[in-house]
Design a protein around this motif. Sequence first.
Motif, PDB file in Angstrom:
ATOM      1  N   ARG A 195      23.953  15.659 -14.297  1.00  0.00           N
ATOM      2  CA  ARG A 195      22.891  16.147 -13.401  1.00  0.00           C
ATOM      3  C   ARG A 195      22.307  15.010 -12.570  1.00  0.00           C
ATOM      4  O   ARG A 195      21.973  15.196 -11.385  1.00  0.00           O
ATOM      5  CB  ARG A 195      21.786  16.808 -14.233  1.00  0.00           C
ATOM      6  N   ALA A 196      22.177  13.833 -13.148  1.00  0.00           N
ATOM      7  CA  ALA A 196      21.655  12.691 -12.403  1.00  0.00           C
ATOM      8  C   ALA A 196      22.555  12.336 -11.233  1.00  0.00           C
ATOM      9  O   ALA A 196      22.081  11.982 -10.137  1.00  0.00           O
ATOM     10  CB  ALA A 196      21.484  11.491 -13.331  1.00  0.00           C
ATOM     11  N   ALA A 197      23.856  12.457 -11.444  1.00  0.00           N
ATOM     12  CA  ALA A 197      24.801  12.147 -10.372  1.00  0.00           C
ATOM     13  C   ALA A 197      24.567  13.053  -9.164  1.00  0.00           C
ATOM     14  O   ALA A 197      24.685  12.624  -8.010  1.00  0.00           O
ATOM     15  CB  ALA A 197      26.231  12.275 -10.877  1.00  0.00           C
ATOM     16  N   LYS A 198      24.226  14.298  -9.406  1.00  0.00           N
ATOM     17  CA  LYS A 198      23.951  15.227  -8.307  1.00  0.00           C
ATOM     18  C   LYS A 198      22.701  14.828  -7.528  1.00  0.00           C
ATOM     19  O   LYS A 198      22.544  15.179  -6.353  1.00  0.00           O
ATOM     20  CB  LYS A 198      23.793  16.644  -8.851  1.00  0.00           C
ATOM     21  N   ALA A 199      21.804  14.103  -8.211  1.00  0.00           N
ATOM     22  CA  ALA A 199      20.584  13.628  -7.552  1.00  0.00           C
ATOM     23  C   ALA A 199      20.758  12.223  -6.987  1.00  0.00           C
ATOM     24  O   ALA A 199      19.774  11.621  -6.519  1.00  0.00           O
ATOM     25  CB  ALA A 199      19.427  13.643  -8.551  1.00  0.00           C
TER      26      ALA A 199
END
Length: 769
Positions: A462-466
Amino acid sequence: MHVSHPRKGDRRAGPGAGSRTRSGVGWKRWIAPAAAVGLLVSALSAGPALAQSSAGQAAADRGKPVPAGCPWMDTSKSPEKRAQLLLAASTLDQKLRWLDEQAANNPTQTTFNGVTYPAQVPCTPTVAYADGPDYVRGPNGVTIFPAQLALASSWSTELATAKGKAQADEAFRAGRNGLLSPQITSARTVLDGRITDSFGEDSLLSGDLAAAQTTGIQDGNADEPVMSVLKHYVANEQELDRQTSSSNLDGRTLREVYDLAFQIAVSKGNPAGVMCSYNQVNGVYACENPILNNLLKAGGWSGYVVSDFGSVHSTAPSLNAGLDQELNRPIYYTPANIRAAIDNGSTSMAQVDSAASRVVTAYIKTGLFDHPLPATPAASVTNAANQKVAEQIAEQGSVLLKNDGGILPLTKKAKTVAVIGPTASKQATNGVSAATVCAIKNFGPPTACPNVVAPLDALTERAAKAGATVAFDNGADPAAAAAAAAKADVAVVFGYEIQGEGADRTSLSLDGNGDALIAAVAAANPNTVVVLETGSATDMPWLSAVKGVIQAWYPGEQGGTALARLIYGDANFSGKLPITFPKSLADTPTNTPAQYPGLVNGSPTRPAGDKSIRQVSYSEGLAVGYKWYESKGIEPLFPFGHGLSYSSFEYSKLQLAPAVINKANKSLKVSFTVKNTSSTAGSTTPQVYLTLPASTGEPGDRLVSFDTVTLKPGESKRLTVTIDPNAVDRPLSYYSTAANAWVTDPGTYGIAVGDSSKASLSATFTVNR
């Protein structure tokens, strides 16, 4: 009053979510947009089983040919008549088979633990029990759901029903058609090892959720019938010496605190069975205590009572008290023992016939006679729909305890995130990993969760998407963890403690030096968020040093997915605490050795070889949970019902009607307005509490209604709750041992409404004689 009816479509998160409100005498459903409700609706409706009502299935079964010589298989007859026909065709020893679990549930077998019975009459089912408050224990390939305390934190009867349906589906396909679930305790002590297996400290919340889960188990899958056995009756509040302790309490406390949740659950959920507990109640073992007939069966419930494994200590006294079936192998309920008791007059054939009839009738009512288990159980029974239910419980059952400065949800400003602690990862550190805290420990080593979604993996994705990166430290060295935290914009540190059946906790501290780890991380990074994976309350000595705290309990195999969604704001927090978090053990209701752990010959420590019964004094009486803290003026760390959200809500305009209740006007309508004062759609759980007059001697308030409302930004709803004095939880009454009845005193009563037991609105009304 709150009623445990399934309500499809409660999404409870994010923009566009639907709303529901109460108006008049019941809650009216406001339909949410399909995109917002799809997840739970699909979980409720998907799967191989056809969702029909019991009545609908009975109609479908009519007309089936009746096997020759088996008139009890005629589905046009009532369950009671079918049971009567079966027992009329049975010898005494065939009747006695129903009084032992192994003999009752294995009709083709004749010898059990060296005890021989005749073959059972034909056309009787194979029945297989499985333990299962949180998931179907025993078979492989099942969905590992979050702990029951996480389900309780959702305060959602709909979600409890969905879980029961999913569990029963998996149980049946795995070759089990009896679930020893759900479980009720009153969370008398936060040290209780199995507190996480139950629904918390309030009778109404526990009873309603247990009833809803029972409904899902027994009515959710018409072609896959599974019985629910509610447990453990009664006053079973600690694991320490649970087989050699006596819960000593007065009659009013027994009725109002420990029996009431069971009465609510059996009244609304009608489980096939109830399991009696190991402990003594006032010096008499629960499974031979007259409370079985005098309290449990007196209210009209017609199911059967089965013992816990090894909790039977007599033959005739247990049978006469209302114990119908001995769990597992025959020990006290052998044909020889029961025949001898009949011969010497200590029990009677009528008692045997009544017990056997209750067991057989329950099996028939639940559908076990008409829908045999699969010939070959499935090797794996988990599926996407049931995993979604697990994820939904983890999401709605996680409680946001603290969120200073809006540290959550994480935004694109958090370019680097340090994830710290062994339970964040699948990779074990000193034997501890995400799988360790997936579910409650069931004796021995912690439950293995082969399909666990680790928080580290879900957060990294999820962090990668942000546009952010995640660095991980296992927390084995607090100094190294602090160094990793210092390099990140935000630190998310995981703390844990392991508990479960067989032992109680000894403190409120985290395991694995967790409190020191969190303190070190917080000292290195002012933007620290703590995720607690525990089975009960913790004392949080580092609380003032961190900005955010999430209580995730034991989040099940889908917990990582749910946490990532919550932490990044893809879902909104809505969970509320089902237990009070104390600041210290000294503040708890059971703060003397006589109250907990109880005394063995005057000492809290059992001498080696001493087999005396531990005497546990319930001298706190009615003052359990939030009632204790309110009546004693003790400020808890976090109150019962507490839980933050990314939304903010305002309560206003409390009105009561009528102002005076008398014989001609018995019900009370409580109306109030809830407004979402934030820019984020979200859900809250309005809670209605009632205070009885001082003349009643009732401590604190009592929860009398709850449900969830979902509001868009700026939206408000006018809610009306009807308080029925004659409801099963007797909201306006107390139990009088002198009158042997529930009594309502005249006087001034208080109503408080808010989002926790620290309610924000209050008003009074009068009850006339």
